[in-house]
Design a protein around this motif. Structure first.
Motif, mmCIF file in Angstrom:
data_model
loop_
_atom_site.group_PDB
_atom_site.id
_atom_site.type_symbol
_atom_site.label_atom_id
_atom_site.label_comp_id
_atom_site.label_asym_id
_atom_site.label_seq_id
_atom_site.Cartn_x
_atom_site.Cartn_y
_atom_site.Cartn_z
ATOM 1 N N MET A 1 0.849 -1.337 -0.164
ATOM 2 C CA MET A 1 0.202 -0.060 0.059
ATOM 3 C C MET A 1 0.847 1.402 -0.079
ATOM 4 O O MET A 1 1.576 1.603 0.675
ATOM 5 N N LEU A 2 0.643 2.078 -0.477
ATOM 6 C CA LEU A 2 0.845 3.481 -0.859
ATOM 7 C C LEU A 2 0.691 4.006 0.537
ATOM 8 O O LEU A 2 -0.477 4.488 0.910
ATOM 9 N N GLN A 3 1.829 5.117 0.740
ATOM 10 C CA GLN A 3 1.541 5.506 2.392
ATOM 11 C C GLN A 3 1.804 7.171 2.022
ATOM 12 O O GLN A 3 3.028 7.605 1.377
ATOM 13 N N ARG A 4 1.174 7.940 2.694
ATOM 14 C CA ARG A 4 1.248 9.156 2.678
ATOM 15 C C ARG A 4 2.495 9.400 3.892
ATOM 16 O O ARG A 4 1.884 9.510 5.252
ATOM 17 N N LYS A 5 3.023 10.635 3.749
ATOM 18 C CA LYS A 5 3.901 11.164 3.998
ATOM 19 C C LYS A 5 4.127 12.447 4.453
ATOM 20 O O LYS A 5 4.749 13.085 5.310
ATOM 21 N N MET A 6 4.135 13.448 3.526
ATOM 22 C CA MET A 6 4.739 14.773 3.170
ATOM 23 C C MET A 6 3.609 15.702 3.163
ATOM 24 O O MET A 6 3.775 16.611 4.450
ATOM 25 N N MET A 7 2.322 15.882 2.344
ATOM 26 C CA MET A 7 1.667 17.032 2.518
ATOM 27 C C MET A 7 0.262 16.386 3.822
ATOM 28 O O MET A 7 0.243 16.454 4.233
ATOM 29 N N ALA A 8 -0.266 18.137 3.766
ATOM 30 C CA ALA A 8 -0.845 18.385 4.576
ATOM 31 C C ALA A 8 -2.147 18.348 4.233
ATOM 32 O O ALA A 8 -1.777 19.349 2.636
ATOM 33 N N GLY A 9 -3.077 18.134 4.447
ATOM 34 C CA GLY A 9 -4.440 18.238 3.780
ATOM 35 C C GLY A 9 -4.499 17.528 2.477
ATOM 36 O O GLY A 9 -3.324 16.363 2.081
ATOM 37 N N SER A 10 -6.025 17.536 1.792
ATOM 38 C CA SER A 10 -5.962 16.792 0.016
ATOM 39 C C SER A 10 -5.575 17.651 -0.467
ATOM 40 O O SER A 10 -5.902 18.892 -0.793
ATOM 41 N N LEU A 115 -1.089 9.633 -5.413
ATOM 42 C CA LEU A 115 -1.578 7.997 -5.445
ATOM 43 C C LEU A 115 -2.134 7.969 -4.818
ATOM 44 O O LEU A 115 -3.161 6.762 -4.172
ATOM 45 N N ALA A 116 -1.669 7.829 -2.883
ATOM 46 C CA ALA A 116 -2.102 7.146 -1.423
ATOM 47 C C ALA A 116 -3.406 8.045 -1.538
ATOM 48 O O ALA A 116 -4.505 7.119 -0.743
ATOM 49 N N GLU A 117 -4.137 9.007 -1.940
ATOM 50 C CA GLU A 117 -5.175 9.786 -1.859
ATOM 51 C C GLU A 117 -6.016 8.709 -2.325
ATOM 52 O O GLU A 117 -7.693 9.001 -2.848
ATOM 53 N N ILE A 118 -6.021 8.678 -3.851
ATOM 54 C CA ILE A 118 -6.834 7.901 -4.455
ATOM 55 C C ILE A 118 -7.161 6.196 -4.834
ATOM 56 O O ILE A 118 -7.881 5.561 -4.825
ATOM 57 N N GLU A 119 -5.586 5.695 -4.446
ATOM 58 C CA GLU A 119 -5.775 4.126 -4.466
ATOM 59 C C GLU A 119 -7.283 3.391 -3.817
ATOM 60 O O GLU A 119 -7.455 2.636 -3.895
ATOM 61 N N PRO A 120 -7.578 4.325 -2.443
ATOM 62 C CA PRO A 120 -8.918 3.095 -2.226
ATOM 63 C C PRO A 120 -9.636 3.520 -3.340
ATOM 64 O O PRO A 120 -11.080 2.462 -2.959
ATOM 65 N N LEU A 121 -9.906 4.143 -4.437
ATOM 66 C CA LEU A 121 -10.516 3.879 -4.975
ATOM 67 C C LEU A 121 -10.920 3.644 -6.519
ATOM 68 O O LEU A 121 -11.320 2.967 -6.963
ATOM 69 N N VAL A 122 -9.108 3.256 -6.642
ATOM 70 C CA VAL A 122 -8.463 2.631 -7.802
ATOM 71 C C VAL A 122 -8.864 1.190 -7.658
ATOM 72 O O VAL A 122 -8.870 0.545 -8.823
ATOM 73 N N VAL A 123 -8.359 0.723 -5.927
ATOM 74 C CA VAL A 123 -8.248 -0.568 -5.271
ATOM 75 C C VAL A 123 -9.459 -1.833 -5.846
ATOM 76 O O VAL A 123 -9.315 -2.836 -6.757
ATOM 77 N N PRO A 124 -10.332 -1.507 -5.415
ATOM 78 C CA PRO A 124 -11.550 -2.302 -6.181
ATOM 79 C C PRO A 124 -12.021 -2.074 -7.426
ATOM 80 O O PRO A 124 -12.920 -3.357 -7.659
ATOM 81 N N GLU A 125 -11.794 -1.724 -8.363
ATOM 82 C CA GLU A 125 -11.987 -1.237 -9.491
ATOM 83 C C GLU A 125 -10.873 -2.828 -10.575
ATOM 84 O O GLU A 125 -11.040 -2.655 -11.386
ATOM 85 N N THR A 126 -9.195 -1.545 -10.171
ATOM 86 C CA THR A 126 -8.327 -2.728 -11.179
ATOM 87 C C THR A 126 -7.913 -3.378 -10.235
ATOM 88 O O THR A 126 -6.069 -3.574 -10.826
ATOM 89 N N THR A 236 0.938 8.136 -13.135
ATOM 90 C CA THR A 236 1.365 6.777 -14.010
ATOM 91 C C THR A 236 0.522 6.061 -13.451
ATOM 92 O O THR A 236 1.881 5.424 -12.602
ATOM 93 N N TRP A 237 0.602 4.736 -13.487
ATOM 94 C CA TRP A 237 0.358 2.725 -12.626
ATOM 95 C C TRP A 237 -0.711 2.608 -13.674
ATOM 96 O O TRP A 237 -1.087 2.556 -14.883
ATOM 97 N N ARG A 238 -0.001 1.128 -13.376
ATOM 98 C CA ARG A 238 -0.322 0.147 -13.960
ATOM 99 C C ARG A 238 -1.603 -1.177 -13.238
ATOM 100 O O ARG A 238 -1.216 -0.375 -12.347
ATOM 101 N N SER A 239 -1.594 -2.258 -14.223
ATOM 102 C CA SER A 239 -2.423 -3.180 -13.233
ATOM 103 C C SER A 239 -2.141 -4.305 -14.010
ATOM 104 O O SER A 239 -1.645 -3.746 -15.013
ATOM 105 N N GLU A 240 -2.617 -5.291 -12.512
ATOM 106 C CA GLU A 240 -2.749 -6.521 -13.634
ATOM 107 C C GLU A 240 -3.306 -6.984 -14.981
ATOM 108 O O GLU A 240 -2.472 -7.253 -15.497
ATOM 109 N N TRP A 241 -4.070 -5.897 -14.895
ATOM 110 C CA TRP A 241 -5.408 -5.784 -16.401
ATOM 111 C C TRP A 241 -4.624 -5.428 -17.542
ATOM 112 O O TRP A 241 -4.346 -6.438 -18.546
ATOM 113 N N SER A 242 -3.579 -4.981 -17.166
ATOM 114 C CA SER A 242 -2.524 -4.372 -18.102
ATOM 115 C C SER A 242 -1.275 -4.547 -18.724
ATOM 116 O O SER A 242 -1.386 -4.355 -19.678
#
Length: 287
Positions: A1-10, A115-126, A236-242
């Motif tokens: 899993m990606l982990q957020r370390k640097m930025m404050a806020g969304s 990328l960690a911010e959108i990971e919860p939206l990406v993982v269920p799909e791809t 950018t990122w890839r998926s197993e599908w890609s």
């Protein structure tokens, strides 16, 4: 899993999360973000980053008045070094691409945050976000990136200036033939030829600082900056599908070379696992 370390806020607003979730993975999306004005995306910081990068991670060329369908081989040089191109970007009619910025610790942290911010939206799909990479485009006014497709999912964040990306349907068979896919995944070029009749199916999205575009995997597109210098961050990122799709294209190329006309590779949500596993097995056997 990606982990957020640097930025404050969304980075993205709640509305942007909703738009992205409704579009991912197959449809383009016009998003908003909070990266405009980020110190790592200022020209001076990017010039310093380019000076630290390995030469093979830097690309630049002339980019004004180019045909939309120009081939990779015919894209003209601008006669300048990459560092001089950045210094003269206001007037040299070019673009510079900084590749694999995740190799720099500061930019890697920025990427992880976003990328960690959108990971919860990406993982269920791809599934898992595989092989994340970052690119930065520094472009002169009216610079063109010719028609091409990318084998990754991509969010393009506008940090300075403005541009229009013109997108086409994912894997549009009139624009990208199966043979073109097969050639690309065997190491061929990604720039596509252009036919004016395709303009009728185009979907243009214009962005200014604080706006972004989600670009679906395999969606043909071309880009033109407007009347100011442009800075864009592409994550950018890839998926197993890609990866299965890419290996299926390589397998189809094998079949075509022995005189078999293969069925086209499937487009998401259908999968290409059987052909992909065949290709991987043959590769392991040295075939």
């Amino acid at each position: 899993m990606l982990q957020r370390k640097m930025m404050a806020g969304s980075v993205f607003s709640d509305d942007a999360h909703k738009v992205f979730a409704a579009s991912y993975p197959a449809l383009p999306a016009h998003l908003t973000h909070s990266l405009a004005g980020h110190p790592l995306l200022e020209i001076e910081a990017l010039a310093e980053l380019a000076a630290r990068m390995r030469p093979e991670k830097l690309e630049h060329n002339a980019a004004v008045d180019l045909p939309l369908g120009i081939s990779n081989a015919d894209t003209p040089a601008n006669g300048l070094s990459v560092h001089d191109t950045i210094a003269q970007i206001h007037e040299c009619g070019s673009w510079v691409l900084l590749k694999s910025i995740e190799e720099d610790p500061n930019y890697a942290s920025l990427m992880r945050d976003v990328l960690a911010e959108i990971e919860p939206l990406v993982v269920p799909e791809t599934g898992s976000m595989l092989r994340p990479e970052g690119f930065i485009f520094i472009s002169s006014p009216r610079a063109i990136t010719s028609l091409h497709f990318d084998p990754e999912y991509n969010i393009l964040f506008q940090a300075r200036g403005s541009k229009t990306m013109t997108l086409f349907p994912v894997a549009d068979p009139d624009i990208i033939s199966q043979e073109f896919f097969e050639q690309y995944f065997a190491g061929g070029p990604r720039n596509l030829p252009w036919r004016q009749e395709w303009a009728a199916r185009a979907y243009p999205i214009s962005i200014v600082p604080g706006e972004a575009i989600y670009v679906p995997l395999l969606a043909p597109h071309w880009v033109q900056t407007h009347d100011q210098v442009s800075v864009s961050l592409s994550l950018t990122w890839r998926s197993e599908w890609s990866f299965h799709h890419a290996d299926a294209c390589r397998f189809n190329r094998r079949l075509r070379r022995i005189g078999v006309s293969p069925r086209p590779t499937a487009i998401y949500p259908k999968d290409n696992k059987l052909k992909s596993y065949c290709q991987r097995a043959l590769t392991r056997l040295g075939g």
